[in-house]
Design a protein around this motif. Structure first.
Motif, PDB file in Angstrom:
ATOM      1  N   THR A  66      11.458   3.606   0.459  1.00  0.00           N
ATOM      2  CA  THR A  66      10.811   3.470  -0.839  1.00  0.00           C
ATOM      3  C   THR A  66      11.839   3.757  -1.930  1.00  0.00           C
ATOM      4  O   THR A  66      12.663   4.669  -1.804  1.00  0.00           O
ATOM      5  CB  THR A  66       9.627   4.442  -0.979  1.00  0.00           C
ATOM      6  N   THR A  67      11.779   2.969  -3.005  1.00  0.00           N
ATOM      7  CA  THR A  67      12.764   3.103  -4.070  1.00  0.00           C
ATOM      8  C   THR A  67      12.278   2.403  -5.326  1.00  0.00           C
ATOM      9  O   THR A  67      11.413   1.505  -5.258  1.00  0.00           O
ATOM     10  CB  THR A  67      14.126   2.507  -3.634  1.00  0.00           C
ATOM     11  N   ASP A  68      12.831   2.781  -6.459  1.00  0.00           N
ATOM     12  CA  ASP A  68      12.599   2.064  -7.716  1.00  0.00           C
ATOM     13  C   ASP A  68      13.775   1.156  -8.069  1.00  0.00           C
ATOM     14  O   ASP A  68      13.777   0.534  -9.134  1.00  0.00           O
ATOM     15  CB  ASP A  68      12.359   3.064  -8.851  1.00  0.00           C
TER      16      ASP A  68
ATOM     17  N   ALA B 293      10.380  11.833   6.725  1.00  0.00           N
ATOM     18  CA  ALA B 293       9.630  11.537   7.950  1.00  0.00           C
ATOM     19  C   ALA B 293       8.416  12.438   8.122  1.00  0.00           C
ATOM     20  O   ALA B 293       7.411  12.036   8.710  1.00  0.00           O
ATOM     21  CB  ALA B 293      10.554  11.661   9.167  1.00  0.00           C
ATOM     22  N   HIS B 294       8.490  13.684   7.612  1.00  0.00           N
ATOM     23  CA  HIS B 294       7.386  14.633   7.746  1.00  0.00           C
ATOM     24  C   HIS B 294       6.429  14.602   6.562  1.00  0.00           C
ATOM     25  O   HIS B 294       5.455  15.361   6.559  1.00  0.00           O
ATOM     26  CB  HIS B 294       7.931  16.065   7.843  1.00  0.00           C
ATOM     27  N   ALA B 295       6.701  13.786   5.551  1.00  0.00           N
ATOM     28  CA  ALA B 295       6.098  14.069   4.243  1.00  0.00           C
ATOM     29  C   ALA B 295       5.303  12.929   3.634  1.00  0.00           C
ATOM     30  O   ALA B 295       5.083  12.909   2.422  1.00  0.00           O
ATOM     31  CB  ALA B 295       7.195  14.497   3.273  1.00  0.00           C
ATOM     32  N   PHE B 296       4.802  11.992   4.425  1.00  0.00           N
ATOM     33  CA  PHE B 296       3.982  10.931   3.830  1.00  0.00           C
ATOM     34  C   PHE B 296       2.699  11.536   3.264  1.00  0.00           C
ATOM     35  O   PHE B 296       2.010  12.308   3.921  1.00  0.00           O
ATOM     36  CB  PHE B 296       3.633   9.862   4.866  1.00  0.00           C
ATOM     37  N   GLY B 297       2.382  11.177   2.021  1.00  0.00           N
ATOM     38  CA  GLY B 297       1.174  11.684   1.379  1.00  0.00           C
ATOM     39  C   GLY B 297       1.324  13.050   0.752  1.00  0.00           C
ATOM     40  O   GLY B 297       0.343  13.627   0.287  1.00  0.00           O
ATOM     41  N   CYS B 298       2.547  13.585   0.714  1.00  0.00           N
ATOM     42  CA  CYS B 298       2.804  14.902   0.130  1.00  0.00           C
ATOM     43  C   CYS B 298       3.365  14.741  -1.287  1.00  0.00           C
ATOM     44  O   CYS B 298       3.730  13.637  -1.702  1.00  0.00           O
ATOM     45  CB  CYS B 298       3.778  15.682   1.005  1.00  0.00           C
ATOM     46  N   THR B 299       3.430  15.851  -2.001  1.00  0.00           N
ATOM     47  CA  THR B 299       3.921  15.810  -3.374  1.00  0.00           C
ATOM     48  C   THR B 299       4.988  16.876  -3.610  1.00  0.00           C
ATOM     49  O   THR B 299       5.099  17.842  -2.860  1.00  0.00           O
ATOM     50  CB  THR B 299       2.788  16.051  -4.388  1.00  0.00           C
ATOM     51  N   SER B 300       5.731  16.675  -4.687  1.00  0.00           N
ATOM     52  CA  SER B 300       6.614  17.696  -5.240  1.00  0.00           C
ATOM     53  C   SER B 300       6.289  17.782  -6.718  1.00  0.00           C
ATOM     54  O   SER B 300       6.508  16.820  -7.467  1.00  0.00           O
ATOM     55  CB  SER B 300       8.085  17.332  -5.035  1.00  0.00           C
ATOM     56  N   GLY B 301       5.754  18.918  -7.138  1.00  0.00           N
ATOM     57  CA  GLY B 301       5.231  18.990  -8.486  1.00  0.00           C
ATOM     58  C   GLY B 301       4.034  18.065  -8.602  1.00  0.00           C
ATOM     59  O   GLY B 301       3.159  18.043  -7.734  1.00  0.00           O
ATOM     60  N   ASP B 302       4.004  17.241  -9.623  1.00  0.00           N
ATOM     61  CA  ASP B 302       2.889  16.315  -9.782  1.00  0.00           C
ATOM     62  C   ASP B 302       3.247  14.903  -9.348  1.00  0.00           C
ATOM     63  O   ASP B 302       2.513  13.952  -9.629  1.00  0.00           O
ATOM     64  CB  ASP B 302       2.404  16.303 -11.239  1.00  0.00           C
ATOM     65  N   ARG B 303       4.371  14.760  -8.614  1.00  0.00           N
ATOM     66  CA  ARG B 303       4.822  13.426  -8.201  1.00  0.00           C
ATOM     67  C   ARG B 303       4.750  13.268  -6.689  1.00  0.00           C
ATOM     68  O   ARG B 303       5.098  14.188  -5.932  1.00  0.00           O
ATOM     69  CB  ARG B 303       6.268  13.200  -8.649  1.00  0.00           C
ATOM     70  N   PRO B 304       4.315  12.090  -6.220  1.00  0.00           N
ATOM     71  CA  PRO B 304       4.318  11.847  -4.774  1.00  0.00           C
ATOM     72  C   PRO B 304       5.737  11.791  -4.234  1.00  0.00           C
ATOM     73  O   PRO B 304       6.652  11.282  -4.898  1.00  0.00           O
ATOM     74  CB  PRO B 304       3.642  10.475  -4.632  1.00  0.00           C
ATOM     75  N   ILE B 305       5.941  12.327  -3.055  1.00  0.00           N
ATOM     76  CA  ILE B 305       7.213  12.129  -2.364  1.00  0.00           C
ATOM     77  C   ILE B 305       7.348  10.649  -2.042  1.00  0.00           C
ATOM     78  O   ILE B 305       6.406  10.004  -1.587  1.00  0.00           O
ATOM     79  CB  ILE B 305       7.269  13.000  -1.104  1.00  0.00           C
ATOM     80  N   GLY B 306       8.526  10.118  -2.305  1.00  0.00           N
ATOM     81  CA  GLY B 306       8.783   8.689  -2.121  1.00  0.00           C
ATOM     82  C   GLY B 306       9.627   8.114  -3.239  1.00  0.00           C
ATOM     83  O   GLY B 306      10.312   7.110  -3.050  1.00  0.00           O
ATOM     84  N   GLY B 307       9.598   8.758  -4.412  1.00  0.00           N
ATOM     85  CA  GLY B 307      10.317   8.241  -5.557  1.00  0.00           C
ATOM     86  C   GLY B 307      11.470   9.099  -6.021  1.00  0.00           C
ATOM     87  O   GLY B 307      11.969   8.911  -7.139  1.00  0.00           O
ATOM     88  N   PHE B 308      11.914  10.030  -5.194  1.00  0.00           N
ATOM     89  CA  PHE B 308      13.007  10.920  -5.585  1.00  0.00           C
ATOM     90  C   PHE B 308      14.351  10.385  -5.087  1.00  0.00           C
ATOM     91  O   PHE B 308      14.422   9.632  -4.117  1.00  0.00           O
ATOM     92  CB  PHE B 308      12.767  12.329  -5.050  1.00  0.00           C
ATOM     93  N   GLY B 309      15.428  10.838  -5.765  1.00  0.00           N
ATOM     94  CA  GLY B 309      16.754  10.388  -5.374  1.00  0.00           C
ATOM     95  C   GLY B 309      16.909   8.891  -5.564  1.00  0.00           C
ATOM     96  O   GLY B 309      16.181   8.241  -6.313  1.00  0.00           O
ATOM     97  N   ASN B 310      17.888   8.308  -4.855  1.00  0.00           N
ATOM     98  CA  ASN B 310      18.083   6.865  -4.902  1.00  0.00           C
ATOM     99  C   ASN B 310      17.089   6.125  -4.027  1.00  0.00           C
ATOM    100  O   ASN B 310      16.736   4.967  -4.317  1.00  0.00           O
ATOM    101  CB  ASN B 310      19.507   6.507  -4.459  1.00  0.00           C
TER     102      ASN B 310
ATOM    103  N   ARG C 141       0.823  -1.207   0.000  1.00  0.00           N
ATOM    104  CA  ARG C 141       0.000   0.000   0.000  1.00  0.00           C
ATOM    105  C   ARG C 141       0.860   1.262   0.000  1.00  0.00           C
ATOM    106  O   ARG C 141       0.540   2.254  -0.662  1.00  0.00           O
ATOM    107  CB  ARG C 141      -0.950  -0.016   1.198  1.00  0.00           C
ATOM    108  N   ILE C 142       1.956   1.247   0.734  1.00  0.00           N
ATOM    109  CA  ILE C 142       2.855   2.409   0.752  1.00  0.00           C
ATOM    110  C   ILE C 142       3.483   2.610  -0.622  1.00  0.00           C
ATOM    111  O   ILE C 142       3.578   3.740  -1.120  1.00  0.00           O
ATOM    112  CB  ILE C 142       3.941   2.236   1.838  1.00  0.00           C
ATOM    113  N   ALA C 143       3.907   1.519  -1.252  1.00  0.00           N
ATOM    114  CA  ALA C 143       4.486   1.627  -2.595  1.00  0.00           C
ATOM    115  C   ALA C 143       3.485   2.232  -3.575  1.00  0.00           C
ATOM    116  O   ALA C 143       3.834   3.089  -4.397  1.00  0.00           O
ATOM    117  CB  ALA C 143       4.948   0.253  -3.073  1.00  0.00           C
ATOM    118  N   ASP C 144       2.239   1.817  -3.484  1.00  0.00           N
ATOM    119  CA  ASP C 144       1.205   2.361  -4.374  1.00  0.00           C
ATOM    120  C   ASP C 144       1.006   3.860  -4.148  1.00  0.00           C
ATOM    121  O   ASP C 144       0.919   4.644  -5.101  1.00  0.00           O
ATOM    122  CB  ASP C 144      -0.121   1.630  -4.150  1.00  0.00           C
ATOM    123  N   ILE C 145       0.934   4.271  -2.883  1.00  0.00           N
ATOM    124  CA  ILE C 145       0.687   5.678  -2.562  1.00  0.00           C
ATOM    125  C   ILE C 145       1.859   6.556  -2.989  1.00  0.00           C
ATOM    126  O   ILE C 145       1.665   7.677  -3.484  1.00  0.00           O
ATOM    127  CB  ILE C 145       0.407   5.835  -1.050  1.00  0.00           C
ATOM    128  N   THR C 146       3.071   6.055  -2.827  1.00  0.00           N
ATOM    129  CA  THR C 146       4.258   6.850  -3.153  1.00  0.00           C
ATOM    130  C   THR C 146       4.697   6.685  -4.604  1.00  0.00           C
ATOM    131  O   THR C 146       5.637   7.358  -5.046  1.00  0.00           O
ATOM    132  CB  THR C 146       5.427   6.493  -2.219  1.00  0.00           C
TER     133      THR C 146
END
Length: 399
Positions: A211-213, A173-190, A60-65
């Motif tokens: 969370t990571t790709d 830690a502060h940002a579950f469910g937040c976004t940057s631009g049109d992307r959910p926080i969770g998939g940025f950086g490594n 569920r976390i992977a889906d949301i992020t």
């Protein structure tokens, strides 16, 4: 003999009958649903080691992020340690000082050196220009922090990391469910690290996740969180015990079920604080970027001592006397804590200025609109009487 400031009836009398208001009240959700999940886990007799509930939470976390992989852990501190170790980071890690101590602790605990960087004076997040100045051949990674639910400058930091060949991670830690631009926080950086501590919008008593790709990184994390045991049951690396239990996962799933309602209530609470404190000189409730999605968990009050005549710490004490318990996010900043303070101390102008002004106010589903109006009335009165209260503090009021 002079009376203590908190004995004075500045705000209309004693607060003994009032319910305490704290930052980070737990969001439990449907207690019956949690207990049903817990009963199921007990009946299933699979209580840890990647159980079905923890696996469901990861999905569920992977889906949301919006990522391919999520690895749940016992807490976010362990999660950040694991991701730094699994990524082979060595040497120095550039990070903001305006963060919770767990961010530099995670690096220090595994033998890395935190290098504290100043922040943007408006956002409180890492300033990419200052990061660029600190990158050296010894730099192994950059750790950005999405502060108060507001995204760090991900594009600029990703560009810097790529140019210099260093890893980039985010403390989310502060940002579950937040976004940057049109992307959910969770998939940025490594990779990004979330906290599901009891004070967070989604909580699992204690808990965290990466969370990571990056599939290879995720596989390494799964092994390292369980003593370095790989899928073939061989101990191929020096790992630790950082698994999430089924009890924590049951709480996490139940809290996650309530996330939509929690976020909406936080949004309403934040809007009411903004309305109640609008136009008060020297007092500002930080707005959110309406073009972004936010969890609205952090109601950040900025005080201006030069305008109110009242220091932020004195306002905090006055609120505490009225059973309102705001938090200093974050004061002192990490570079001035005894564990990291140097001689002479490092100077980070914008970090230090912000850290002296911030109060995080109580919010969440358990904080009523009446509570918010009461808290706001105390703040308004304190701001209006700042010089008088300062004089009281100095002991100028006779018994």
């Amino acid at each position: 003999m002079k009376r203590a400031l908190t004995d004075l009836a500045v705000f209309g009398g004693p607060a003994a009958f009032l319910r305490p208001l704290l930052v980070g009240m737990p969001t439990v959700g449907d207690r019956a649903r949690f207990l049903a999940r817990l009963e199921w886990a007990l009946d299933n007799e699979w209580l840890t080691n990647g159980g079905p509930l923890a696996t469901e939470l990861e999905g569920r976390i992977a889906d949301i992020t919006g990522v391919r992989y999520c690895v749940a852990t016992c807490n976010a501190t362990a999660a950040l340690q694991l991701v730094l170790r699994a990524s082979g980071v060595t040497g120095q890690v550039i990070m903001p000082s305006l963060t919770f101590a767990a961010t530099p602790h995670s690096a220090s605990w595994i033998g890395l050196e935190p290098v504290f960087c100043d922040v943007d004076p408006v956002t409180g997040c890492l300033d990419p220009a200052r990061v660029a100045e600190l990158i050296t051949p010894a730099t192994g990674a950059i750790v950005g922090v999405h502060l108060w639910g507001r995204a760090a400058p991900v594009t600029e930091l990703e560009k810097l990391a790529a140019e210099h060949g260093v890893k980039l991670f985010f403390d989310a830690a502060h940002a579950f469910g937040c976004t940057s631009g049109d992307r959910p926080i969770g998939g940025f950086g490594n990779a990004e690290v979330f906290s599901f501590h009891a004070t967070k919008t989604v909580m699992s008593f204690e808990g965290g996740a990466v969370t990571t790709d990056d599939g290879e990184l995720a596989e390494q994390l799964v092994a390292l969180r369980s003593f370095g045991i790989d899928r073939n049951k061989s101990v191929t690396a020096v790992g630790m015990n950082a698994k999430m239990s089924e009890c924590s996962a049951a709480m996490g799933l139940t809290s996650l079920d309530a996330f939509g309602e929690t976020r909406e209530r936080n949004r309403e609470n934040h809007a009411l604080y903004r309305s109640e404190l609008s136009g008060v000189p020297g007092i500002e409730v930080l707005p959110f970027d309406e073009s972004e999605r936010n969890n609205h968990q952090y109601v950040i009050l900025l005080t201006d001592h030069a305008v109110t005549g009242l220091h932020r710490d004195r306002l905090q004490t006055l609120l505490q006397a009225e059973k309102v318990f705001p938090q200093l996010y974050f004061s002192p900043p990490c570079h001035l804590m005894p564990a990291y303070r140097t001689d002479p101390p490092l100077r980070l102008e914008h970090t230090e200025r912000l850290s002296e002004r911030v109060l995080a106010l109580p919010t969440g589903p358990s904080v009523s609109f009446e509570d918010i109006r009461r808290v706001s009335s105390i703040i308004r009165l304190a701001a209006e009487r700042g010089e008088q209260i300062d004089a009281m503090w100095a002991g100028a009021v006779p018994a």
